[in-house]
Motif scaffolding. Structure first.
Motif, PDB file in Angstrom:
ATOM      1  N   ALA A 119      14.470  10.937 -29.756  1.00 45.60           N
ATOM      2  CA  ALA A 119      13.491  11.502 -30.221  1.00 45.60           C
ATOM      3  C   ALA A 119      13.547  12.355 -31.353  1.00 45.60           C
ATOM      4  O   ALA A 119      14.477  13.394 -31.132  1.00 45.60           O
ATOM      5  CB  ALA A 119      12.457  11.878 -29.258  1.00 45.60           C
ATOM      6  N   VAL A 120      12.936  12.321 -32.528  1.00 47.95           N
ATOM      7  CA  VAL A 120      13.183  12.903 -33.807  1.00 47.95           C
ATOM      8  C   VAL A 120      12.285  14.187 -33.579  1.00 47.95           C
ATOM      9  O   VAL A 120      11.225  14.239 -33.238  1.00 47.95           O
ATOM     10  CB  VAL A 120      12.704  12.314 -34.945  1.00 47.95           C
ATOM     11  N   VAL A 147       7.314  11.921 -25.468  1.00 46.30           N
ATOM     12  CA  VAL A 147       7.217  10.654 -24.521  1.00 46.30           C
ATOM     13  C   VAL A 147       8.527  10.040 -24.462  1.00 46.30           C
ATOM     14  O   VAL A 147       9.232   9.628 -25.799  1.00 46.30           O
ATOM     15  CB  VAL A 147       6.186   9.880 -25.379  1.00 46.30           C
ATOM     16  N   THR A 148       9.302   9.843 -23.227  1.00 43.86           N
ATOM     17  CA  THR A 148      10.466   9.650 -23.372  1.00 43.86           C
ATOM     18  C   THR A 148      10.704   8.690 -21.930  1.00 43.86           C
ATOM     19  O   THR A 148       9.842   8.496 -21.122  1.00 43.86           O
ATOM     20  CB  THR A 148      11.453  10.576 -23.284  1.00 43.86           C
ATOM     21  N   ARG A 149      11.779   8.172 -21.850  1.00 45.36           N
ATOM     22  CA  ARG A 149      12.209   7.215 -20.570  1.00 45.36           C
ATOM     23  C   ARG A 149      12.047   8.000 -19.275  1.00 45.36           C
ATOM     24  O   ARG A 149      11.354   7.668 -18.362  1.00 45.36           O
ATOM     25  CB  ARG A 149      13.477   6.338 -20.745  1.00 45.36           C
ATOM     26  N   GLU A 150      12.912   9.077 -19.366  1.00 44.35           N
ATOM     27  CA  GLU A 150      12.915   9.859 -17.931  1.00 44.35           C
ATOM     28  C   GLU A 150      12.860  11.252 -18.477  1.00 44.35           C
ATOM     29  O   GLU A 150      13.873  11.841 -19.311  1.00 44.35           O
ATOM     30  CB  GLU A 150      14.116   9.529 -17.172  1.00 44.35           C
ATOM     31  N   ALA A 151      12.030  11.963 -17.843  1.00 44.70           N
ATOM     32  CA  ALA A 151      11.746  13.501 -18.225  1.00 44.70           C
ATOM     33  C   ALA A 151      13.012  14.405 -18.033  1.00 44.70           C
ATOM     34  O   ALA A 151      13.421  15.231 -18.763  1.00 44.70           O
ATOM     35  CB  ALA A 151      10.638  14.236 -17.592  1.00 44.70           C
ATOM     36  N   GLY A 201      10.218   3.743 -29.321  1.00 42.98           N
ATOM     37  CA  GLY A 201      11.253   4.393 -28.399  1.00 42.98           C
ATOM     38  C   GLY A 201      10.572   5.971 -28.225  1.00 42.98           C
ATOM     39  O   GLY A 201       9.644   6.136 -28.387  1.00 42.98           O
ATOM     40  N   ALA A 202      11.638   6.677 -27.900  1.00 43.33           N
ATOM     41  CA  ALA A 202      11.404   8.216 -27.504  1.00 43.33           C
ATOM     42  C   ALA A 202      10.711   8.806 -28.835  1.00 43.33           C
ATOM     43  O   ALA A 202      11.233   8.796 -29.729  1.00 43.33           O
ATOM     44  CB  ALA A 202      12.391   8.984 -26.766  1.00 43.33           C
ATOM     45  N   HIS A 203       9.687   9.533 -28.569  1.00 44.22           N
ATOM     46  CA  HIS A 203       8.959  10.262 -29.661  1.00 44.22           C
ATOM     47  C   HIS A 203       8.117  11.624 -29.220  1.00 44.22           C
ATOM     48  O   HIS A 203       7.718  11.603 -28.176  1.00 44.22           O
ATOM     49  CB  HIS A 203       8.286   9.135 -30.449  1.00 44.22           C
TER      50      HIS A 203
END
Length: 264
Positions: A119-120, A147-151, A201-203
């Protein structure tokens, strides 16, 4: 509405910025949607303007160089007492520094990095430009959420790099961490598992306050943008996920009373 003092404490989400293909067209979209007016910003990295509400800075828009094929996306910046030391800490903790640290004229010093999940985000050491000056008013940012796969996989990263406290929301079906600074919520991390968008992706997601979520979503479409997730109710207010004409995704929300998660 909450106005911000002279400088954001280290670790506070302090600015949001968008690199667009056309600054002029992007200005027109957001001026109609949020009532933004624009002032010249630092031009050391190319054309750049600052968006204002009633003379208070709320966001930045820059122009993506024609030879760069990067996703058009809003970027959340975190305040840093020392951008160079923070960049080194990012590397130590498994992140990547893609740009900088470098000076943005006399406005401040910045870096653009990504966390271990990709995430950028940005780092901002303020000099003459402190960052966002007002939160919670319609047209201004009100929340930033990863917003990511697993916090839990990235919670420690932001805790160590920026001194944030990550508190888990107790739920069997909701993976969420609230990021606190000095006891106040300043951001969130939402683990969505396999629902993470493959194209993004994560962002980091920027939430902008609006007076009427449904009306704002309709206006986004009228102005050439799109609705990603239709208006819906949550315990924090009524929100919709939308995209501007160039594809930059953001969330509009009419916050529920007493639910503003204000940084500052």
């Amino acid at each position: 509405m909450t106005e911000v003092g002279n400088r954001h404490p280290h670790g506070t989400p302090c600015w949001v910025s968008l690199l667009a293909r056309s600054v002029e067209a992007t200005q027109e979209f957001y001026s109609h949607l949020f009532g933004w007016e624009f002032l010249p910003g630092p031009h050391s990295l190319g054309p750049y303007v600052r968006a204002t509400l009633n003379g208070k800075s709320v966001a930045g828009i820059g122009e993506l160089p024609g030879d760069r094929h990067l996703p058009i996306a809003w970027t959340t910046y975190f305040a840093a007492d020392d951008a160079d030391k923070t960049a080194e800490m990012i590397r130590i903790c498994g992140g990547t520094v893609g740009v900088g640290p470098l000076d943005a004229d006399d406005a401040g010093r910045l870096a653009v990095a990504s966390d271990p999940m990709g995430a950028v985000f940005g780092v901002w050491q303020a000099l003459h430009h402190r960052g966002i000056e007002v939160f919670g008013e319609p047209g201004a940012p009100v929340w930033n959420e990863l917003v990511t796969r697993e916090a839990s996989l990235v919670g420690k990263f932001y805790s160590v790099v920026f001194g944030l406290e990550a508190d888990a929301v107790v739920s069997t079906d909701f993976d969420y961490l609230t990021l606190h600074l000095a006891g106040r919520p300043v951001g969130g991390i939402h683990g969505v598992g396999r629902a993470l968008p493959r194209d993004r992706g994560a962002h980091w997601m920027t939430y902008f306050e609006v007076a009427d979520t449904d009306a704002a979503a309709r206006q986004v479409v009228e102005l050439g943008g799109g609705v990603i997730r239709a208006p819906r109710d949550s315990e924090y207010g009524r929100l919709a996920t939308v995209a501007d004409p160039e594809g930059a995704v953001f969330t509009v929300i009419r916050s529920a009373p007493q639910q503003h998660a204000v940084a500052g």
